[in-house]
Design a protein around this motif. Structure first.
Motif, PDB file in Angstrom:
ATOM      1  N   MET A 175       0.828  -1.208   0.000  1.00  0.00           N
ATOM      2  CA  MET A 175       0.000   0.000   0.000  1.00  0.00           C
ATOM      3  C   MET A 175       0.862   1.257   0.000  1.00  0.00           C
ATOM      4  O   MET A 175       0.590   2.223  -0.717  1.00  0.00           O
ATOM      5  N   GLN A 176       1.931   1.248   0.801  1.00  0.00           N
ATOM      6  CA  GLN A 176       2.809   2.418   0.875  1.00  0.00           C
ATOM      7  C   GLN A 176       3.596   2.607  -0.421  1.00  0.00           C
ATOM      8  O   GLN A 176       3.862   3.736  -0.835  1.00  0.00           O
ATOM      9  N   MET A 177       3.956   1.515  -1.073  1.00  0.00           N
ATOM     10  CA  MET A 177       4.669   1.616  -2.340  1.00  0.00           C
ATOM     11  C   MET A 177       3.792   2.263  -3.412  1.00  0.00           C
ATOM     12  O   MET A 177       4.284   2.996  -4.283  1.00  0.00           O
ATOM     13  N   LYS A 178       2.495   2.036  -3.344  1.00  0.00           N
ATOM     14  CA  LYS A 178       1.577   2.690  -4.277  1.00  0.00           C
ATOM     15  C   LYS A 178       1.598   4.195  -4.063  1.00  0.00           C
ATOM     16  O   LYS A 178       1.536   4.966  -5.026  1.00  0.00           O
ATOM     17  N   LYS A 179       1.696   4.628  -2.803  1.00  0.00           N
ATOM     18  CA  LYS A 179       1.792   6.055  -2.506  1.00  0.00           C
ATOM     19  C   LYS A 179       3.082   6.637  -3.068  1.00  0.00           C
ATOM     20  O   LYS A 179       3.098   7.749  -3.605  1.00  0.00           O
ATOM     21  N   VAL A 180       4.164   5.871  -2.947  1.00  0.00           N
ATOM     22  CA  VAL A 180       5.454   6.324  -3.480  1.00  0.00           C
ATOM     23  C   VAL A 180       5.378   6.493  -4.996  1.00  0.00           C
ATOM     24  O   VAL A 180       5.804   7.513  -5.542  1.00  0.00           O
ATOM     25  N   GLU A 181       4.820   5.494  -5.677  1.00  0.00           N
ATOM     26  CA  GLU A 181       4.738   5.547  -7.136  1.00  0.00           C
ATOM     27  C   GLU A 181       3.854   6.710  -7.586  1.00  0.00           C
ATOM     28  O   GLU A 181       4.153   7.383  -8.586  1.00  0.00           O
ATOM     29  N   LYS A 182       2.786   6.966  -6.860  1.00  0.00           N
ATOM     30  CA  LYS A 182       1.896   8.086  -7.180  1.00  0.00           C
ATOM     31  C   LYS A 182       2.647   9.408  -7.041  1.00  0.00           C
ATOM     32  O   LYS A 182       2.548  10.304  -7.882  1.00  0.00           O
ATOM     33  N   TYR A 183       3.442   9.514  -5.976  1.00  0.00           N
ATOM     34  CA  TYR A 183       4.225  10.731  -5.739  1.00  0.00           C
ATOM     35  C   TYR A 183       5.278  10.919  -6.833  1.00  0.00           C
ATOM     36  O   TYR A 183       5.476  12.022  -7.336  1.00  0.00           O
ATOM     37  N   LYS A 184       5.939   9.828  -7.224  1.00  0.00           N
ATOM     38  CA  LYS A 184       6.986   9.908  -8.243  1.00  0.00           C
ATOM     39  C   LYS A 184       6.407  10.341  -9.593  1.00  0.00           C
ATOM     40  O   LYS A 184       7.028  11.117 -10.323  1.00  0.00           O
ATOM     41  N   LYS A 185       5.208   9.865  -9.927  1.00  0.00           N
ATOM     42  CA  LYS A 185       4.564  10.266 -11.175  1.00  0.00           C
ATOM     43  C   LYS A 185       4.202  11.749 -11.137  1.00  0.00           C
ATOM     44  O   LYS A 185       4.363  12.463 -12.131  1.00  0.00           O
ATOM     45  N   LEU A 186       3.712  12.209  -9.980  1.00  0.00           N
ATOM     46  CA  LEU A 186       3.375  13.622  -9.828  1.00  0.00           C
ATOM     47  C   LEU A 186       4.620  14.485  -9.969  1.00  0.00           C
ATOM     48  O   LEU A 186       4.602  15.524 -10.633  1.00  0.00           O
ATOM     49  N   LEU A 187       5.719  14.030  -9.366  1.00  0.00           N
ATOM     50  CA  LEU A 187       6.985  14.751  -9.455  1.00  0.00           C
ATOM     51  C   LEU A 187       7.483  14.812 -10.898  1.00  0.00           C
ATOM     52  O   LEU A 187       7.965  15.847 -11.363  1.00  0.00           O
ATOM     53  N   GLN A 188       7.339  13.704 -11.615  1.00  0.00           N
ATOM     54  CA  GLN A 188       7.778  13.647 -13.008  1.00  0.00           C
ATOM     55  C   GLN A 188       6.976  14.616 -13.873  1.00  0.00           C
ATOM     56  O   GLN A 188       7.540  15.329 -14.717  1.00  0.00           O
ATOM     57  N   ARG A 189       5.652  14.673 -13.650  1.00  0.00           N
ATOM     58  CA  ARG A 189       4.809  15.589 -14.419  1.00  0.00           C
ATOM     59  C   ARG A 189       5.176  17.046 -14.126  1.00  0.00           C
ATOM     60  O   ARG A 189       5.203  17.883 -15.032  1.00  0.00           O
ATOM     61  N   THR A 190       5.483  17.331 -12.865  1.00  0.00           N
ATOM     62  CA  THR A 190       5.879  18.687 -12.484  1.00  0.00           C
ATOM     63  C   THR A 190       7.178  19.087 -13.167  1.00  0.00           C
ATOM     64  O   THR A 190       7.311  20.201 -13.677  1.00  0.00           O
ATOM     65  N   GLU A 191       8.139  18.162 -13.194  1.00  0.00           N
ATOM     66  CA  GLU A 191       9.428  18.434 -13.840  1.00  0.00           C
ATOM     67  C   GLU A 191       9.258  18.639 -15.340  1.00  0.00           C
ATOM     68  O   GLU A 191       9.907  19.497 -15.940  1.00  0.00           O
ATOM     69  N   GLU A 192       8.373  17.867 -15.949  1.00  0.00           N
ATOM     70  CA  GLU A 192       8.136  17.999 -17.387  1.00  0.00           C
ATOM     71  C   GLU A 192       7.529  19.378 -17.705  1.00  0.00           C
ATOM     72  O   GLU A 192       7.886  20.003 -18.699  1.00  0.00           O
ATOM     73  N   LYS A 193       6.615  19.846 -16.861  1.00  0.00           N
ATOM     74  CA  LYS A 193       6.009  21.158 -17.058  1.00  0.00           C
ATOM     75  C   LYS A 193       7.049  22.267 -16.922  1.00  0.00           C
ATOM     76  O   LYS A 193       7.050  23.232 -17.678  1.00  0.00           O
ATOM     77  N   GLU A 194       7.936  22.099 -15.939  1.00  0.00           N
ATOM     78  CA  GLU A 194       8.982  23.096 -15.734  1.00  0.00           C
ATOM     79  C   GLU A 194       9.939  23.150 -16.917  1.00  0.00           C
ATOM     80  O   GLU A 194      10.402  24.215 -17.312  1.00  0.00           O
ATOM     81  N   ASN A 195      10.227  22.001 -17.502  1.00  0.00           N
ATOM     82  CA  ASN A 195      11.129  21.946 -18.655  1.00  0.00           C
ATOM     83  C   ASN A 195      10.511  22.582 -19.897  1.00  0.00           C
ATOM     84  O   ASN A 195      11.217  23.124 -20.756  1.00  0.00           O
ATOM     85  N   LEU A 196       9.174  22.532 -19.978  1.00  0.00           N
ATOM     86  CA  LEU A 196       8.475  23.110 -21.125  1.00  0.00           C
ATOM     87  C   LEU A 196       8.316  24.623 -21.002  1.00  0.00           C
ATOM     88  O   LEU A 196       8.206  25.326 -22.003  1.00  0.00           O
ATOM     89  N   SER A 197       8.319  25.119 -19.764  1.00  0.00           N
ATOM     90  CA  SER A 197       8.094  26.557 -19.548  1.00  0.00           C
ATOM     91  C   SER A 197       9.357  27.370 -19.805  1.00  0.00           C
ATOM     92  O   SER A 197      10.445  26.862 -19.911  1.00  0.00           O
TER      93      SER A 197
END
Length: 200
Positions: free
Chosen positions: A178-200
């Motif tokens: 269950m906790q690993m699912k939280k980690v993976e969710k956080y990592k995906k959110l972090l990746q999307r944030t980084e991608e947005k920053e790279n595009l801006s």
């Protein structure tokens, strides 16, 4: 928990995150504290400060050596919490080849987080008081007796890392999943944030 490092000019490392297999492997002893090892400790300190932590083990940046750096006092100073007594003399605590040589039978449970297990906190029960032997930044052997509280838990947490143990290992298989699912969710959110920053 803490602000960007303003003490050391060393370059932070990139963190190793679960499920990286290195986090479950034992680190090896440091044979000599030379300039390379000191640079590693400097960069570990910078990594703590850059990632809002209070302690780190070298394995958390992919270096399989028994090196631990802790800076709880630095957190308090940066947050202007000077009324809190220093836990380790107001300076970063550098521990090479740390070894627990005494542990109390009295136990204490704390809610622990980990930079390598982002967005997860686990209740971990450990010995309340400990005595640890280690080599300091200059290679001198030291022993430190620690009463119950945050520093004791932090030292034991980081020594766990050097032995290939992480906070998820204190959970049942179901809770760990269950906790690993939280980690993976956080990592995906972090990746999307980084991608947005790279595009801006």
């Amino acid at each position: 928990m803490i602000i960007m490092d303003t003490i050391t000019q060393a370059k932070p490392y990139n963190l190793v995150l679960v499920p990286d297999v290195r986090l479950n492997q034992k680190s090896v002893d440091v044979l000599e504290i030379n300039d390379e090892i000191k640079e590693c400790m400097d960069r570990l300190l910078a990594t703590i400060h850059a990632n809002q932590g209070i302690g780190i083990s070298a394995v958390q940046v992919g270096i399989m050596k028994r090196i631990v750096v802790i800076d709880i006092d630095g957190v308090h100073k940066k947050l202007e919490q000077d009324h809190i007594p220093g836990m380790h003399g107001g300076k970063p605590l550098y521990m090479v080849n740390p070894e627990l040589i005494e542990k109390s039978t009295e136990l204490e449970t704390m809610d622990e987080g980990c930079m390598s297990v982002p967005n997860v906190y686990v209740n971990v029960t450990r010995s309340a008081e400990i005595k640890v032997k280690y080599l300091d930044y200059e290679g001198k052997e030291q022993t430190l007796k620690v009463e119950k509280g945050l520093l004791s838990a932090c030292i034991q947490h980081e020594i766990d890392h050097t032995n290939g143990v992480i906070i998820l290992d204190y959970l049942s298989p179901l809770k760990r999943q269950m906790q690993m699912k939280k980690v993976e969710k956080y990592k995906k959110l972090l990746q999307r944030t980084e991608e947005k920053e790279n595009l801006s």
